[in-house]
Design a protein around this motif. Structure first.
Motif, PDB file in Angstrom:
ATOM      1  N   LEU A  13       8.438  -2.253  -9.681  1.00  0.00           N
ATOM      2  CA  LEU A  13       7.284  -3.041 -10.105  1.00  0.00           C
ATOM      3  C   LEU A  13       5.986  -2.268  -9.881  1.00  0.00           C
ATOM      4  N   SER A  14       5.954  -1.431  -8.837  1.00  0.00           N
ATOM      5  CA  SER A  14       4.778  -0.588  -8.610  1.00  0.00           C
ATOM      6  C   SER A  14       4.588   0.395  -9.757  1.00  0.00           C
ATOM      7  N   LEU A  15       5.692   0.946 -10.254  1.00  0.00           N
ATOM      8  CA  LEU A  15       5.601   1.837 -11.410  1.00  0.00           C
ATOM      9  C   LEU A  15       5.085   1.082 -12.636  1.00  0.00           C
ATOM     10  N   CYS A  16       5.493  -0.180 -12.786  1.00  0.00           N
ATOM     11  CA  CYS A  16       4.983  -1.003 -13.886  1.00  0.00           C
ATOM     12  C   CYS A  16       3.485  -1.245 -13.729  1.00  0.00           C
ATOM     13  N   ILE A  17       3.057  -1.501 -12.485  1.00  0.00           N
ATOM     14  CA  ILE A  17       1.639  -1.730 -12.211  1.00  0.00           C
ATOM     15  C   ILE A  17       0.807  -0.519 -12.597  1.00  0.00           C
ATOM     16  N   TRP A  18       1.262   0.650 -12.173  1.00  0.00           N
ATOM     17  CA  TRP A  18       0.511   1.867 -12.463  1.00  0.00           C
ATOM     18  C   TRP A  18       0.612   2.254 -13.933  1.00  0.00           C
ATOM     19  N   SER A  19       1.693   1.871 -14.584  1.00  0.00           N
ATOM     20  CA  SER A  19       1.796   2.103 -16.024  1.00  0.00           C
ATOM     21  C   SER A  19       0.782   1.252 -16.781  1.00  0.00           C
ATOM     22  N   CYS A  20       0.618  -0.001 -16.363  1.00  0.00           N
ATOM     23  CA  CYS A  20      -0.389  -0.872 -16.991  1.00  0.00           C
ATOM     24  C   CYS A  20      -1.795  -0.358 -16.713  1.00  0.00           C
ATOM     25  N   TYR A  21      -2.003   0.124 -15.492  1.00  0.00           N
ATOM     26  CA  TYR A  21      -3.296   0.691 -15.121  1.00  0.00           C
ATOM     27  C   TYR A  21      -3.607   1.902 -16.006  1.00  0.00           C
ATOM     28  N   PHE A  22      -2.607   2.767 -16.190  1.00  0.00           N
ATOM     29  CA  PHE A  22      -2.783   3.930 -17.049  1.00  0.00           C
ATOM     30  C   PHE A  22      -3.000   3.508 -18.501  1.00  0.00           C
TER      31      PHE A  22
ATOM     32  N   ARG B 187       0.832  -1.210   0.000  1.00  0.00           N
ATOM     33  CA  ARG B 187       0.000   0.000   0.000  1.00  0.00           C
ATOM     34  C   ARG B 187       0.867   1.260   0.000  1.00  0.00           C
ATOM     35  N   LEU B 188       1.952   1.250   0.748  1.00  0.00           N
ATOM     36  CA  LEU B 188       2.847   2.411   0.773  1.00  0.00           C
ATOM     37  C   LEU B 188       3.479   2.642  -0.594  1.00  0.00           C
ATOM     38  N   LEU B 189       3.861   1.573  -1.261  1.00  0.00           N
ATOM     39  CA  LEU B 189       4.431   1.697  -2.603  1.00  0.00           C
ATOM     40  C   LEU B 189       3.386   2.207  -3.597  1.00  0.00           C
ATOM     41  N   ASP B 190       2.130   1.794  -3.415  1.00  0.00           N
ATOM     42  CA  ASP B 190       1.056   2.297  -4.273  1.00  0.00           C
ATOM     43  C   ASP B 190       0.850   3.795  -4.064  1.00  0.00           C
ATOM     44  N   VAL B 191       0.884   4.222  -2.802  1.00  0.00           N
ATOM     45  CA  VAL B 191       0.725   5.652  -2.507  1.00  0.00           C
ATOM     46  C   VAL B 191       1.853   6.458  -3.140  1.00  0.00           C
ATOM     47  N   LEU B 192       3.083   5.960  -3.029  1.00  0.00           N
ATOM     48  CA  LEU B 192       4.228   6.651  -3.615  1.00  0.00           C
ATOM     49  C   LEU B 192       4.114   6.705  -5.137  1.00  0.00           C
ATOM     50  N   SER B 193       3.660   5.608  -5.748  1.00  0.00           N
ATOM     51  CA  SER B 193       3.505   5.583  -7.203  1.00  0.00           C
ATOM     52  C   SER B 193       2.403   6.539  -7.657  1.00  0.00           C
ATOM     53  N   LEU B 194       1.294   6.575  -6.920  1.00  0.00           N
ATOM     54  CA  LEU B 194       0.210   7.498  -7.257  1.00  0.00           C
ATOM     55  C   LEU B 194       0.666   8.942  -7.132  1.00  0.00           C
ATOM     56  N   LEU B 195       1.493   9.204  -6.135  1.00  0.00           N
ATOM     57  CA  LEU B 195       2.049  10.550  -5.991  1.00  0.00           C
ATOM     58  C   LEU B 195       2.922  10.911  -7.190  1.00  0.00           C
ATOM     59  N   CYS B 196       3.687   9.950  -7.696  1.00  0.00           N
ATOM     60  CA  CYS B 196       4.497  10.183  -8.894  1.00  0.00           C
ATOM     61  C   CYS B 196       3.606  10.474 -10.103  1.00  0.00           C
ATOM     62  N   VAL B 197       2.482   9.769 -10.204  1.00  0.00           N
ATOM     63  CA  VAL B 197       1.536  10.014 -11.299  1.00  0.00           C
ATOM     64  C   VAL B 197       0.987  11.435 -11.209  1.00  0.00           C
ATOM     65  N   ALA B 198       0.601  11.852  -9.994  1.00  0.00           N
ATOM     66  CA  ALA B 198       0.068  13.196  -9.813  1.00  0.00           C
ATOM     67  C   ALA B 198       1.117  14.257 -10.141  1.00  0.00           C
TER      68      ALA B 198
ATOM     69  N   THR C 258      -4.203  13.319 -16.578  1.00  0.00           N
ATOM     70  CA  THR C 258      -4.954  14.075 -15.584  1.00  0.00           C
ATOM     71  C   THR C 258      -6.228  13.345 -15.195  1.00  0.00           C
ATOM     72  N   VAL C 259      -6.958  12.831 -16.191  1.00  0.00           N
ATOM     73  CA  VAL C 259      -8.172  12.056 -15.914  1.00  0.00           C
ATOM     74  C   VAL C 259      -7.832  10.845 -15.053  1.00  0.00           C
ATOM     75  N   PHE C 260      -6.744  10.178 -15.389  1.00  0.00           N
ATOM     76  CA  PHE C 260      -6.309   9.001 -14.631  1.00  0.00           C
ATOM     77  C   PHE C 260      -5.965   9.367 -13.196  1.00  0.00           C
ATOM     78  N   ALA C 261      -5.202  10.436 -13.004  1.00  0.00           N
ATOM     79  CA  ALA C 261      -4.789  10.838 -11.660  1.00  0.00           C
ATOM     80  C   ALA C 261      -5.984  11.249 -10.816  1.00  0.00           C
ATOM     81  N   VAL C 262      -6.902  12.040 -11.382  1.00  0.00           N
ATOM     82  CA  VAL C 262      -8.076  12.491 -10.625  1.00  0.00           C
ATOM     83  C   VAL C 262      -8.956  11.306 -10.245  1.00  0.00           C
ATOM     84  N   THR C 263      -9.143  10.364 -11.167  1.00  0.00           N
ATOM     85  CA  THR C 263      -9.964   9.188 -10.879  1.00  0.00           C
ATOM     86  C   THR C 263      -9.342   8.342  -9.769  1.00  0.00           C
ATOM     87  N   CYS C 264      -8.026   8.137  -9.829  1.00  0.00           N
ATOM     88  CA  CYS C 264      -7.343   7.336  -8.803  1.00  0.00           C
ATOM     89  C   CYS C 264      -7.371   8.036  -7.447  1.00  0.00           C
ATOM     90  N   LEU C 265      -7.186   9.343  -7.432  1.00  0.00           N
ATOM     91  CA  LEU C 265      -7.251  10.087  -6.172  1.00  0.00           C
ATOM     92  C   LEU C 265      -8.668  10.040  -5.600  1.00  0.00           C
TER      93      LEU C 265
END
Length: 328
Positions: free
Chosen positions: A216-225, A130-141, A247-254
């Motif tokens: 790998l978290s960055l890969c996960i979020w890249s596939c999600y995007f 979960r912490l890695l997901d939060v960090l990856s989402l922050l990178c997306v934002a 932007t649409v992706f980041a707002v939806t995930c947040l």
């Protein structure tokens, strides 16, 4: 306070929290549905190309495969990849069905039963996910803000990342001091729990494994995007550029990070319709692709979790208890 009063207080707090979650979901869903032309919505849904739908399903499958690989990387080396993938599907699927992130709890119990490791050890690994997901989402934002030319907003997120890194460094370098503080300032069981959590979350995780988990978290979020890009451009045919889709992706995930109904029902649609409206997408078309994208990530995982949970021997213990002292 007597036991019945304590129970009543807890129930009332849970009731208020549930009411708040439901209210958020309903408000977002009402916003997404307001002003929608149903014939236009149906026409948008019928116009989706099957080949593009299949391509978006491939992106989702790759996303789950990467999730399983990350969990496999964080777990001890003896845990097979197949078991990690099953735990991921169980977790994501039941998080879409049950409230309060119950899928995470099921994932912890499943892995503890299958690997023989203590619940606290497995909980620490899931918390790192979960912490890695939060960090990856922050990178997306951060990337979305940068591409949209809003550099003045980068200061606070960058400070948060720097502060988190400094905190981890301090906890790791002065581990003995923190263990002594736990023993001095907390009661017996609480001190033991804090010390074990510190061991598992900070001292027990190796830096190469942590770096691998982040990549790998960055890969996960890249596939999600990628699933969003395919859905927005190829399925719905919306004329959005890369920065707008990000932007649409980041707002939806947040928006999905806000406590709400299981699977973020309503919040997902509301956040996606809102962000698409910023770029001139008509509301019926926006709701159509929001419903499709949500179903894309909701239905396959939920179905897979139900099938796995009902399969014979799924919860059967297959491993001997592991040593608690073994590193993560």
């Amino acid at each position: 306070m007597s036991r019945p009063k304590i129970l009543t207080t807890l129930l009332s707090r849970r009731g208020l929290f549930f009411l708040l979650q439901t209210s958020v979901s309903l408000a977002a869903l009402i916003y997404a549905l307001a002003g929608v032309d149903l014939p236009l919505l149906w026409a948008a849904l019928r116009g989706y190309a099957l080949w593009a739908v299949g391509l978006s399903l491939c992106a989702v499958a790759l996303d789950y495969a990467c999730m399983g690989l990350r969990l496999h990387n964080l777990l001890p080396g003896s845990v097979p990849y197949g078991l990690s993938l099953k735990a991921v599907l169980l977790c994501v699927g039941y998080n879409n069905i049950l409230p309060a992130k119950a899928g995470d709890a099921m994932k912890v119990f499943f892995l503890a039963r299958k690997t023989g490791r203590p619940l606290l050890d497995i909980s620490s690994i899931v918390l790192w996910e979960r912490l890695l997901d939060v960090l990856s989402l922050l990178c997306v934002a951060l990337l979305a803000y940068t591409l949209l030319g809003t550099g003045q907003r980068l200061l606070l997120p960058l400070l948060l990342v720097l502060g988190g890194g400094c905190l981890f460094f301090c906890l790791r370098c002065w581990s003995a001091w923190f263990h002594a503080a736990y023993a001095r300032f907390f009661p017996g069981r609480m001190a033991t729990l804090c010390a074990r959590l510190h061991d598992q979350l900070i001292d027990g995780i190796s830096l190469p494994r942590l770096v691998g988990g982040f990549l790998l978290s960055l890969c996960i979020w890249s596939c999600y995007f990628a699933s969003f890009v395919i859905s927005l451009r190829l399925v719905a045919g919306l004329p959005l550029d890369g920065a707008q889709m990000l932007t649409v992706f980041a707002v939806t995930c947040l928006g999905m990070a806000i406590p709400s109904s299981p699977g973020g029902l309503g919040v997902f649609e509301g956040a996606m319709v809102l962000s698409l409206s910023w770029f001139g997408v008509e509301q019926s078309a926006a709701l159509g692709i929001a419903l499709y994208t949500h179903a894309l990530h909701f239905l396959p995982a939920a179905l897979a979790a139900l099938l796995l949970n009902s399969s014979r021997g799924f919860w059967t213990e297959t491993a001997r208890p592991a040593r608690a002292a073994e590193d993560i």
